[in-house]
Scaffold this motif. Sequence first.
Motif, PDB file in Angstrom:
ATOM      1  N   CYS A   1      13.851  -0.649 -42.274  1.00 38.05           N
ATOM      2  CA  CYS A   1      12.441  -0.407 -42.636  1.00 38.05           C
ATOM      3  C   CYS A   1      12.299   0.653 -43.720  1.00 38.05           C
ATOM      4  CB  CYS A   1      11.620  -0.016 -41.406  1.00 38.05           C
ATOM      5  SG  CYS A   1      11.610  -1.264 -40.129  1.00 38.05           S
TER       6      CYS A   1
ATOM      7  N   SER B   1       9.435   3.924 -45.327  1.00 37.55           N
ATOM      8  CA  SER B   1       9.876   5.308 -45.115  1.00 37.55           C
ATOM      9  C   SER B   1       8.972   6.306 -45.825  1.00 37.55           C
ATOM     10  CB  SER B   1      11.309   5.466 -45.619  1.00 37.55           C
ATOM     11  OG  SER B   1      11.668   6.820 -45.588  1.00 37.55           O
TER      12      SER B   1
ATOM     13  N   ASN C   1      13.388   4.583 -34.035  1.00 35.51           N
ATOM     14  CA  ASN C   1      12.489   5.334 -34.914  1.00 35.51           C
ATOM     15  C   ASN C   1      12.319   4.633 -36.259  1.00 35.51           C
ATOM     16  OD1 ASN C   1      15.291   6.266 -34.953  1.00 35.51           O
ATOM     17  ND2 ASN C   1      14.654   7.606 -36.621  1.00 35.51           N
ATOM     18  N   HIS C   2      13.317   3.807 -36.659  1.00 34.02           N
ATOM     19  CA  HIS C   2      13.172   3.091 -37.939  1.00 34.02           C
ATOM     20  C   HIS C   2      12.128   1.978 -37.839  1.00 34.02           C
ATOM     21  CE1 HIS C   2      16.262   4.764 -40.758  1.00 34.02           C
ATOM     22  NE2 HIS C   2      16.472   5.452 -39.637  1.00 34.02           N
TER      23      HIS C   2
ATOM     24  N   ARG D   1       8.692   3.270 -38.146  1.00 30.84           N
ATOM     25  CA  ARG D   1       8.190   3.623 -39.482  1.00 30.84           C
ATOM     26  C   ARG D   1       7.020   2.719 -39.892  1.00 30.84           C
ATOM     27  NH1 ARG D   1      13.689   4.061 -43.171  1.00 30.84           N
ATOM     28  NH2 ARG D   1      14.110   6.258 -42.804  1.00 30.84           N
TER      29      ARG D   1
ATOM     30  N   ARG E   1       3.844   3.980 -38.362  1.00 26.70           N
ATOM     31  CA  ARG E   1       3.459   5.243 -39.018  1.00 26.70           C
ATOM     32  C   ARG E   1       2.880   4.971 -40.404  1.00 26.70           C
ATOM     33  NH1 ARG E   1       8.254   9.181 -39.636  1.00 26.70           N
ATOM     34  NH2 ARG E   1       8.681   7.685 -41.271  1.00 26.70           N
ATOM     35  N   TRP E   2       3.523   4.025 -41.127  1.00 24.13           N
ATOM     36  CA  TRP E   2       3.008   3.644 -42.446  1.00 24.13           C
ATOM     37  C   TRP E   2       1.576   3.116 -42.299  1.00 24.13           C
ATOM     38  CZ3 TRP E   2       1.102  -0.991 -44.185  1.00 24.13           C
ATOM     39  CH2 TRP E   2       0.853  -1.078 -45.558  1.00 24.13           C
TER      40      TRP E   2
END
Length: 276
Positions: free
Chosen positions: A55, A59, A102-103, A106, A109-110
């Motif tokens: 991802c 990032s 956690n990837h 992302r 979060r994005w």
Amino acid sequence: MIQIQISKPESRELWMWFPDIHFPEHDEEALEVAKAAHRLLKPEYTGFLGDVLDCEVFSAHRRKLIQEYQARDYAELEIKPCNKLMDQVAKNTRFTYYLEGNHEQRIERWATNNGKVGVSIYPLISPYQTIAKGRKNFKMIPFEIPSGNRRGYVQVVKPTKKMLTGGLVAVHGWSFAKHAAYVHLEKSRSQSVLFGHCHRAQTIVTRDPWSGHLIKSFCPGTLSKLQPLYAHGGAPTDWSHGFTLIEVVDDSWNEYNISIVKGRCILPNGKEVKII
Ligand SMILES: [Fe+2]
Ligand SMILES: [Fe+2]
């Protein structure tokens, strides 16, 4: 005089856990060896410890290298190979668990960083839509703290009083520290924990003095590149390739952390799997 009784198990189930793959930063040879082992062993259950997708396009990290700016086709290089892998694995197992890392997180979060537009298109781009949707005998688990009704883990083996080693949970990972196994053991306390995230093969074992159970904390390493682009600074990593087998026999279990070195591994049944 001490006498020994040897008895056959009433039930035996095998799990195979793939650690971090990080498409398209995966190690092609190591992943092929792990896939070949999976085809051979046909484990009843299969798990992915998260960070299956890198991802990178989502990032928030600043890029330091020109190479990192080169176009990365997220659909072509991450979603497609991940779905192909899930299809291949499904042919040789009864049920698959996919822990988000956690990837994968992302993406969410994005989305939240992009306000209403990001949040409204999140359902279209989340791995629940692009990977998990429509799959049978498959469960994707969110990257969450295992407290309250949040369940960012898989209960691989339930704890029972009789068992030798206590219950076993699998999580993406709670620490990237050099001694991550120790940190996970400290945080988990009463149950053994299998984790990814730190990309290092590590095991630590302690004994609960009250129950006599052994509590283990272990990581099989990674299936990503050992010196990826994003590991800036030029210092070598101490990461290594591998995967984990969990053999659940009646009321207990054993873990086998299988190392893959230069495209080769040896399985507990003695069979060698290697790239030729
Ligand atoms: Fe990772
Ligand atoms: Fe991670």
